[in-house]
Design an enzyme around this catalytic site. Structure first.
Site, PDB file in Angstrom:
ATOM      1  N   LYS A 179      51.461 -13.531  37.463  1.00 28.71           N
ATOM      2  CA  LYS A 179      50.734 -12.267  37.601  1.00 28.71           C
ATOM      3  C   LYS A 179      51.608 -11.248  38.327  1.00 28.71           C
ATOM      4  O   LYS A 179      51.894 -11.400  39.523  1.00 28.71           O
ATOM      5  CB  LYS A 179      49.453 -12.493  38.419  1.00 28.71           C
ATOM      6  CG  LYS A 179      48.644 -11.217  38.542  1.00 28.71           C
ATOM      7  CD  LYS A 179      47.624 -11.315  39.647  1.00 28.71           C
ATOM      8  CE  LYS A 179      47.673 -10.188  40.627  1.00 28.71           C
ATOM      9  NZ  LYS A 179      48.032  -8.867  40.170  1.00 28.71           N
ATOM     10  N   GLY A 232      54.309 -11.109  48.760  1.00 32.04           N
ATOM     11  CA  GLY A 232      53.421  -9.969  48.990  1.00 32.04           C
ATOM     12  C   GLY A 232      53.112  -9.837  50.468  1.00 32.04           C
ATOM     13  O   GLY A 232      53.891 -10.279  51.325  1.00 32.04           O
ATOM     14  N   THR A 234      51.299 -10.175  54.232  1.00 27.21           N
ATOM     15  CA  THR A 234      50.961 -11.315  55.081  1.00 27.21           C
ATOM     16  C   THR A 234      49.466 -11.636  55.027  1.00 27.21           C
ATOM     17  O   THR A 234      49.068 -12.807  55.011  1.00 27.21           O
ATOM     18  CB  THR A 234      51.439 -11.029  56.520  1.00 27.21           C
ATOM     19  OG1 THR A 234      52.878 -10.979  56.480  1.00 27.21           O
ATOM     20  CG2 THR A 234      51.017 -12.103  57.503  1.00 27.21           C
ATOM     21  N   THR A 236      47.388 -11.138  52.505  1.00 31.04           N
ATOM     22  CA  THR A 236      47.126 -11.812  51.220  1.00 31.04           C
ATOM     23  C   THR A 236      47.651 -13.247  51.268  1.00 31.04           C
ATOM     24  O   THR A 236      46.983 -14.173  50.778  1.00 31.04           O
ATOM     25  CB  THR A 236      47.804 -11.059  50.047  1.00 31.04           C
ATOM     26  OG1 THR A 236      47.566  -9.668  50.203  1.00 31.04           O
ATOM     27  CG2 THR A 236      47.278 -11.518  48.716  1.00 31.04           C
ATOM     28  N   GLU A 254      56.332 -15.671  50.588  1.00 29.44           N
ATOM     29  CA  GLU A 254      57.345 -14.690  51.031  1.00 29.44           C
ATOM     30  C   GLU A 254      56.569 -13.442  51.417  1.00 29.44           C
ATOM     31  O   GLU A 254      56.048 -12.744  50.549  1.00 29.44           O
ATOM     32  CB  GLU A 254      58.321 -14.379  49.887  1.00 29.44           C
ATOM     33  CG  GLU A 254      59.088 -15.586  49.354  1.00 29.44           C
ATOM     34  CD  GLU A 254      60.133 -16.103  50.322  1.00 29.44           C
ATOM     35  OE1 GLU A 254      60.481 -15.377  51.274  1.00 29.44           O
ATOM     36  OE2 GLU A 254      60.589 -17.246  50.143  1.00 29.44           O
ATOM     37  N   CYS A 288      61.071  -5.221  51.498  1.00 26.28           N
ATOM     38  CA  CYS A 288      60.655  -6.078  52.621  1.00 26.28           C
ATOM     39  C   CYS A 288      61.794  -6.257  53.620  1.00 26.28           C
ATOM     40  O   CYS A 288      61.554  -6.573  54.774  1.00 26.28           O
ATOM     41  CB  CYS A 288      60.187  -7.421  52.096  1.00 26.28           C
ATOM     42  SG  CYS A 288      61.415  -8.212  51.039  1.00 26.28           S
ATOM     43  N   GLU A 390      53.743  -3.665  60.129  1.00 24.41           N
ATOM     44  CA  GLU A 390      54.563  -3.278  58.980  1.00 24.41           C
ATOM     45  C   GLU A 390      54.040  -1.964  58.379  1.00 24.41           C
ATOM     46  O   GLU A 390      52.858  -1.848  58.083  1.00 24.41           O
ATOM     47  CB  GLU A 390      54.521  -4.378  57.913  1.00 24.41           C
ATOM     48  CG  GLU A 390      55.472  -4.104  56.758  1.00 24.41           C
ATOM     49  CD  GLU A 390      55.382  -5.146  55.650  1.00 24.41           C
ATOM     50  OE1 GLU A 390      54.258  -5.518  55.264  1.00 24.41           O
ATOM     51  OE2 GLU A 390      56.448  -5.554  55.156  1.00 24.41           O
TER      52      GLU A 390
HETATM   53  P1  NAD Z   1      49.855  -7.591  48.177  1.00 22.90           P
HETATM   54  O1  NAD Z   1      49.748  -8.788  49.051  1.00 22.90           O
HETATM   55  O2  NAD Z   1      48.789  -6.580  48.233  1.00 22.90           O
HETATM   56  O3  NAD Z   1      49.932  -8.024  46.640  1.00 22.90           O
HETATM   57  C1  NAD Z   1      50.913  -8.916  46.163  1.00 22.90           C
HETATM   58  C2  NAD Z   1      50.381  -9.598  44.920  1.00 22.90           C
HETATM   59  O4  NAD Z   1      49.266 -10.410  45.294  1.00 22.90           O
HETATM   60  C3  NAD Z   1      49.865  -8.637  43.849  1.00 22.90           C
HETATM   61  O5  NAD Z   1      50.180  -9.139  42.580  1.00 22.90           O
HETATM   62  C4  NAD Z   1      48.367  -8.663  44.086  1.00 22.90           C
HETATM   63  O6  NAD Z   1      47.604  -8.337  42.956  1.00 22.90           O
HETATM   64  C5  NAD Z   1      48.145 -10.110  44.480  1.00 22.90           C
HETATM   65  N1  NAD Z   1      46.928 -10.360  45.245  1.00 22.90           N
HETATM   66  C6  NAD Z   1      46.216  -9.478  46.005  1.00 22.90           C
HETATM   67  N2  NAD Z   1      45.133 -10.100  46.529  1.00 22.90           N
HETATM   68  C7  NAD Z   1      45.188 -11.388  46.122  1.00 22.90           C
HETATM   69  C8  NAD Z   1      44.373 -12.524  46.354  1.00 22.90           C
HETATM   70  N3  NAD Z   1      43.266 -12.448  47.090  1.00 22.90           N
HETATM   71  N4  NAD Z   1      44.729 -13.699  45.814  1.00 22.90           N
HETATM   72  C9  NAD Z   1      45.855 -13.801  45.069  1.00 22.90           C
HETATM   73  N5  NAD Z   1      46.655 -12.754  44.801  1.00 22.90           N
HETATM   74  C10 NAD Z   1      46.328 -11.561  45.317  1.00 22.90           C
HETATM   75  O7  NAD Z   1      51.285  -6.976  48.476  1.00 22.90           O
HETATM   76  P2  NAD Z   1      51.892  -5.644  47.865  1.00 22.90           P
HETATM   77  O8  NAD Z   1      51.219  -4.484  48.534  1.00 22.90           O
HETATM   78  O9  NAD Z   1      51.931  -5.742  46.389  1.00 22.90           O
HETATM   79  O10 NAD Z   1      53.403  -5.743  48.369  1.00 22.90           O
HETATM   80  C11 NAD Z   1      53.847  -5.290  49.602  1.00 22.90           C
HETATM   81  C12 NAD Z   1      54.012  -6.433  50.570  1.00 22.90           C
HETATM   82  O11 NAD Z   1      54.871  -7.423  50.015  1.00 22.90           O
HETATM   83  C13 NAD Z   1      54.662  -6.018  51.875  1.00 22.90           C
HETATM   84  O12 NAD Z   1      53.987  -6.642  52.931  1.00 22.90           O
HETATM   85  C14 NAD Z   1      56.068  -6.562  51.768  1.00 22.90           C
HETATM   86  O13 NAD Z   1      56.709  -6.817  52.983  1.00 22.90           O
HETATM   87  C15 NAD Z   1      55.834  -7.812  50.996  1.00 22.90           C
HETATM   88  N6  NAD Z   1      57.057  -8.266  50.344  1.00 22.90           N
HETATM   89  C16 NAD Z   1      57.673  -9.376  50.817  1.00 22.90           C
HETATM   90  C17 NAD Z   1      58.852  -9.819  50.236  1.00 22.90           C
HETATM   91  C18 NAD Z   1      59.558 -11.054  50.721  1.00 22.90           C
HETATM   92  O14 NAD Z   1      60.420 -11.531  50.009  1.00 22.90           O
HETATM   93  N7  NAD Z   1      59.245 -11.576  51.882  1.00 22.90           N
HETATM   94  C19 NAD Z   1      59.383  -9.113  49.155  1.00 22.90           C
HETATM   95  C20 NAD Z   1      58.738  -7.975  48.715  1.00 22.90           C
HETATM   96  C21 NAD Z   1      57.558  -7.555  49.306  1.00 22.90           C
END
Ligand code: NAD
Length: 486
Positions: A179, A232, A234, A236, A254, A288, A390
């Protein structure tokens, strides 16, 4: 102008076919550079995930037993096709995400192709281990693909991070239900078309679009998906762990970061300055790994701060499709508002905005786009909320420090631990500081220099587990030790 157009509908990719969601309902997909809807995303749900999982289960026996050389060839073909479609993919990524087209062309799309190439060839070199017990016994450890893997990715580096999960999972013989973020689904949609062209057998990879709390949650709790790789936020990640933990799923998380950038008096000043510009504002600060807390040693603090502010004021915030734009749009209106709320918080906490701190209004077609000025804030304590939470936008704070002990204390003070950057010409100090930083990655005199063989991931609230290199193969396989008494 867009209201009267028939919107393009993105399709799911299930069992080798491009299909509509079972509900036949769609959600809006925005182009951040103009702040308007430009296509429609399947509003899929657990029924689509169930269909995708069944397809992936059915494909697993054959794909997992397909010789690795053959799997590698298909994935390399996919890499080749991405490279051949570089312009189309980069334009799609830039339109969907708001990032400068030049960045998508230089980084995002080449890296997606590299991910497939890296793991396609990597699997040919992945060996099992043997442990001999003198003349008593010999152990050998096999590593078997597990089954259907769930891969969930974010919006900031859409195809780059999506492929970073899918490539190792598929190369080692698993099948996948994936997804992409609903905020940036388009290049994953284009990838589906290339999978068909590359001859990926049906059901091996399934891409289901939709909202996190519906599609992501359905993947997390599906009983026939025993492995979840998530990148994504923290919050989530914690929610996924709450569901997947009691089901004993294999989990790689991650998550977010609040990365320190530590600049000592004895650094190569020009190099530290120009790289800090990138580590602060590349991709509108939405990486990130961006360094969002900049600690500068007292001896060069004012010189560095003034030069940093001056250079930041030269950055061009503009249409992502213009070659001279350094920053494009941030990904969504709600994200823009979140970032601006942190600027307001920083002021409440006593910070001074040295530059930026506001929305940028462009003219013409971009007048409703979501643009932010690159922002530098001074005068905050290291432990205030602005310096602990963040922000994930083009906003950094700058603070002076005197000693190694003091800067380590401040750098390590957040709940996060993803990446750190250290600037010094003293190699002993570099080793010493790197050893004491609480983060999964430390860069010395550079930033974002990645060797794909190295472990990637964070400590504390930045995640659990490591991806990258053979770490990903370890995650996407189950080891079995066989002990034979001699
Ligand atoms: P997010 O957690 O909102 O969403 C990430 C993914 O999870 C999306 O596909 C979203 O639809 C899905 N999702 C949302 N709720 C969910 C649930 N309840 N169950 C399962 N999946 C769900 O994050 P975002 O806003 O898309 O991305 C930004 C974040 O990602 C920032 O915190 C950033 O630091 C982090 N990030 C981390 C890395 C890493 O490698 N550590 C890399 C890139 C981004």
């Amino acid at each position: 102008m867009f209201q009267n157009r028939i919107m393009e509908k993105i399709a799911n990719y299930i069992n080798g076919e491009m299909v509509a969601p079972i509900s036949n309902t769609y959600i809006d997909n925005f182009n951040p550079s103009i702040g308007a809807v430009y296509s429609l995303i399947p509003d899929s749900d657990e029924k689509d995930i169930d269909l995708a999982t069944k397809a992936a289960q059915a494909a697993f026996p054959l794909w997992s037993k397909t010789p690795k050389e053959k799997r590698a060839r298909v994935l390399q073909k996919l890499a080749y096709l991405i490279e051949a479609n570089l312009d189309r993919f980069a334009e799609a990524e830039s339109r969907d995400n708001g990032k400068p087209l030049s960045l998508a062309k230089r980084v995002d799309i080449p890296r997606a192709a590299a991910n497939f190439n890296f793991y396609a060839t990597g699997v040919l070199h992945y060996a099992s281990e043997a442990h001999q017990m003198e003349d008593i016994a010999i152990n050998y450890t096999t590593r078997e693909p597990i089954g259907v893997c769930g891969c969930i990715s974010p919006w900031n580096l859409p195809l780059y991070l999506f492929s970073w999960k899918i490539a190792p999972a598929l190369a080692i013989g698993n099948t996948v239900v994936a997804k992409p973020s609903e905020v940036t689904p388009y290049t994953a949609f284009l990838l589906s078309e290339l999978c068909i062209e590359a001859g990926l057998p049906k059901g091996v990879l399934n891409i289901v679009h939709g909202l996190g709390h519906k599609v992501g949650a359905a993947i997390t709790k599906h009983p026939d998906i025993p492995v979840i790789s998530f990148t994504g936020g923290t919050v989530t990640g914690a929610e996924i762990a709450r569901t997947a933990g009691p089901m004993f799923k294999k989990l790689s998380l991650e998550l977010g970061g609040k990365n320190p950038n530590i600049i000592f008096d004895d650094c190569d000043f020009e190099n530290a300055l120009s790289t800090t510009m990138h580590s602060s504002f590349a991709n509108q600060g939405q990486i990130c790994l961006c360094g969002s807390r900049i600690f500068v040693q007292r001896g060069i603090y004012e010189k560095f701060r003034d030069a940093f502010v001056e250079k930041t004021q030269e950055l061009i915030v503009g249409n992502p499709f213009d070659a001279d734009s350094n920053l494009g749009a941030v990904v969504s209106q709600s994200h823009m508002e979140k970032v601006l709320s942190y600027v307001a918080l920083a002021k409440e906490e006593g910070g001074t905005v040295l530059t930026g701190g506001h929305q940028v209004k462009l003219e013409g077609e971009q007048e409703n786009g979501w643009y932010l000025a690159p922002t530098i804030i001074e005068g905050l304590s290291f432990d205030c909320r602005t310096n602990q939470e963040e922000i994930f936008g083009p906003v950094v704070t700058i603070m002076p420090f005197d000693t190694v002990e003091e800067v380590l204390y401040m750098a390590n003070s957040t709940k996060y631990g993803l990446a750190s950057t250290v600037w010094t010409q003293d190699i002993t100090k570099a080793h010493n500081v790197a050893a004491q930083l609480h983060s999964g990655i430390v860069w010395v005199n550079t930033w974002l220099l990645r060797d794909l063989r190295t472990p990637f991931g964070g400590v504390k609230a930045s995640g659990v587990g490591r991806e990258g290199g053979f770490n990903a193969f370890e995650f996407f396989t189950e080891p079995k030790n066989i002990c034979i008494k001699l």
